[in-house]
Enzyme design. Structure first.
Site, mmCIF file in Angstrom:
data_model
loop_
_atom_site.group_PDB
_atom_site.id
_atom_site.type_symbol
_atom_site.label_atom_id
_atom_site.label_comp_id
_atom_site.label_asym_id
_atom_site.label_seq_id
_atom_site.Cartn_x
_atom_site.Cartn_y
_atom_site.Cartn_z
ATOM 1 N N ASP A 14 0.877 -1.185 0.000
ATOM 2 C CA ASP A 14 0.000 0.000 0.000
ATOM 3 C C ASP A 14 0.914 1.235 0.000
ATOM 4 O O ASP A 14 0.962 1.988 0.944
ATOM 5 C CB ASP A 14 -0.961 0.000 1.212
ATOM 6 N N ASP A 48 7.549 3.351 3.448
ATOM 7 C CA ASP A 48 8.348 2.146 3.726
ATOM 8 C C ASP A 48 8.048 1.050 2.706
ATOM 9 O O ASP A 48 8.923 0.244 2.367
ATOM 10 C CB ASP A 48 8.181 1.657 5.167
ATOM 11 N N ASP A 49 6.822 1.031 2.161
ATOM 12 C CA ASP A 49 6.516 0.089 1.072
ATOM 13 C C ASP A 49 7.445 0.354 -0.111
ATOM 14 O O ASP A 49 7.941 -0.570 -0.761
ATOM 15 C CB ASP A 49 5.072 0.255 0.579
ATOM 16 N N ASN A 78 0.527 1.064 16.951
ATOM 17 C CA ASN A 78 0.604 2.424 16.394
ATOM 18 C C ASN A 78 -0.757 2.989 15.979
ATOM 19 O O ASN A 78 -1.050 4.146 16.217
ATOM 20 C CB ASN A 78 1.626 2.507 15.236
ATOM 21 N N GLU A 117 -1.854 -2.523 15.541
ATOM 22 C CA GLU A 117 -0.941 -2.034 14.487
ATOM 23 C C GLU A 117 -1.776 -1.734 13.244
ATOM 24 O O GLU A 117 -2.792 -2.400 12.985
ATOM 25 C CB GLU A 117 0.120 -3.118 14.218
ATOM 26 N N HIS A 123 9.436 -0.353 8.430
ATOM 27 C CA HIS A 123 8.766 -1.639 8.659
ATOM 28 C C HIS A 123 8.879 -2.613 7.483
ATOM 29 O O HIS A 123 9.349 -3.744 7.629
ATOM 30 C CB HIS A 123 7.274 -1.420 8.922
HETATM 31 C C1 BDR Z 1 2.587 -0.494 8.577
HETATM 32 O O1 BDR Z 1 1.567 0.462 8.328
HETATM 33 C C2 BDR Z 1 1.887 1.253 7.218
HETATM 34 O O2 BDR Z 1 1.670 2.587 7.489
HETATM 35 C C3 BDR Z 1 3.329 0.952 6.876
HETATM 36 O O3 BDR Z 1 3.518 1.015 5.478
HETATM 37 C C4 BDR Z 1 3.561 -0.429 7.411
HETATM 38 O O4 BDR Z 1 3.231 -1.414 6.465
HETATM 39 C C5 BDR Z 1 3.202 -0.196 9.913
HETATM 40 O O5 BDR Z 1 2.232 -0.241 10.913
HETATM 41 CA CA CA Z 2 2.785 -0.789 4.150
#
Ligand code: BDR
Ligand code: CA
Length: 321
Positions: free
Chosen positions: A10, A14-15, A170, A176, A254
């Site tokens: 998505d 970080d993707d 988070n 998460e 991540h």
């Molecule tokens: C995950 O949530 C997304 O915001 C990041 O890309 C990661 O895959 C971390 O909680």
């Molecule tokens: Ca992601």
């Protein structure tokens, strides 16, 4: 022989780094990328994926996937309030951890005709050898494919999931983001019968990436390494402000940690095979409940309680070199 993977993203800062790592490392054969809504709506996550493909001069096929979750926001409003992962610069402007659209040239929009769940079914039904799926966004595409054709699981070698958390969350006080965004899909995938390795926040926060690592990427000086360094610096500012890690001026990156695990499994630490279930309602919606008892049934997930920052940074920096 390089390991064949399908990456489900998505995109997302970080993707984007996960796509770059998978494309650049010779140990990985990136056969396709599927997109899903998550960090941004599906049109943006798909366009961002295509922009990264262009940046890399790569030609992997991109399959656009689901635009909404299985149940979430369809049936009833969700209870726990979510947190915003933003920061502010010196002028008071907001720094988002994920931009809507990357500051890169617009793509030609070329995606494959099949949507992502249909691609999974089609590819996995006919695959000559099992393939690994690395899912770093909400698990909607894979859940839909498994609902359509459960026997595709026989051609899945392993599913590596960025998601969940034991001590760290988070999106909400309990959850998460990737799991919280589509908890029903996550619960279905966790029980599909394939080998599952889960890379939760506990692993990604301990395998932090530092400002020094970002500088090393910048020094390489390629368009991809400069872009990655910029994304990491942005993430460090947001982490310092909204989700401070134990090491100051560092961030969790991540999604690429899942790719790093395929290159060097020791980048994950304290991996235990446990029963993991997803809470589907109330205050704990999207929480990954990890059974830690000595005697337990239904151990379905290899859950990584930690990560190794040095190994991770080395894998990342070497890829861009
Ligand atoms: C995950 O949530 C997304 O915001 C990041 O890309 C990661 O895959 C971390 O909680
Ligand atoms: Ca992601």
């Amino acid at each position: 022989m390089p390991r064949k993977i399908i990456l489900d993203v998505d995109t997302g800062s970080d993707d984007a780094c996960a796509i770059m790592l998978a494309q650049l490392r010779p140990e990985i054969d990136l056969i396709a990328v599927c997109t899903v809504k998550g960090n941004q709506p599906i049109e943006y996550t798909t366009e961002n994926t295509l922009r990264i493909r262009d940046l890399l001069h790569a030609d992997f096929p991109v399959y656009k996937g689901c635009s909404g979750s299985l149940v979430k926001n369809v049936v009833y409003p969700r209870i726990p309030p979510t947190a915003n992962a933003d920061a502010y610069d010196e002028q008071g402007n907001k720094i988002h951890i994920h931009q809507e659209l990357f500051d890169l040239p617009a793509s030609d929009g070329k995606i494959e005709p099949l949507n992502a769940p249909n691609f999974y079914v089609d590819y996995l039904k006919n695959a000559k050898q099992p393939v690994t799926i690395v899912a770093v966004g909400p698990l909607t595409n894979l859940a839909v494919a498994l609902i359509m054709e459960p026997q595709i699981v026989k051609n899945i070698e392993e599913i590596v999931i960025m998601g969940g958390g034991w001590n760290i969350t988070n999106a909400t006080l309990a959850a998460e983001f990737n799991i919280y965004d589509d908890p029903e899909a996550a619960q279905r995938v966790l029980h599909c019968g394939a080998k599952i390795t889960m890379v939760p926040l506990d692993a990604t926060h301990s395998a932090y990436i530092s400002r020094k690592d970002a500088e090393a990427l910048k020094a390489i000086g390629s368009p991809a390494s400069l872009f990655a360094a910029d994304l990491i610096e942005r993430r460090i500012r947001v982490h310092d402000y909204a989700q401070p890690l134990e090491v100051k001026h560092s961030c969790a990156l991540h999604d690429p940690l899942c790719i790093a695990y395929l290159i060097d499994p020791d980048v994950l630490k304290d991996v235990k095979l446990c029963n993991v279930e997803v809470s589907l309602s109330g205050l704990t919606e999207g929480q990954t409940c990890v059974d830690q008892r000595a005697i337990q049934e239904g151990r379905n997930v290899h859950f990584a309680f930690g990560g190794d920052p040095k190994r991770f940074a080395k894998i990342l920096i070497e890829a861009f070199r």
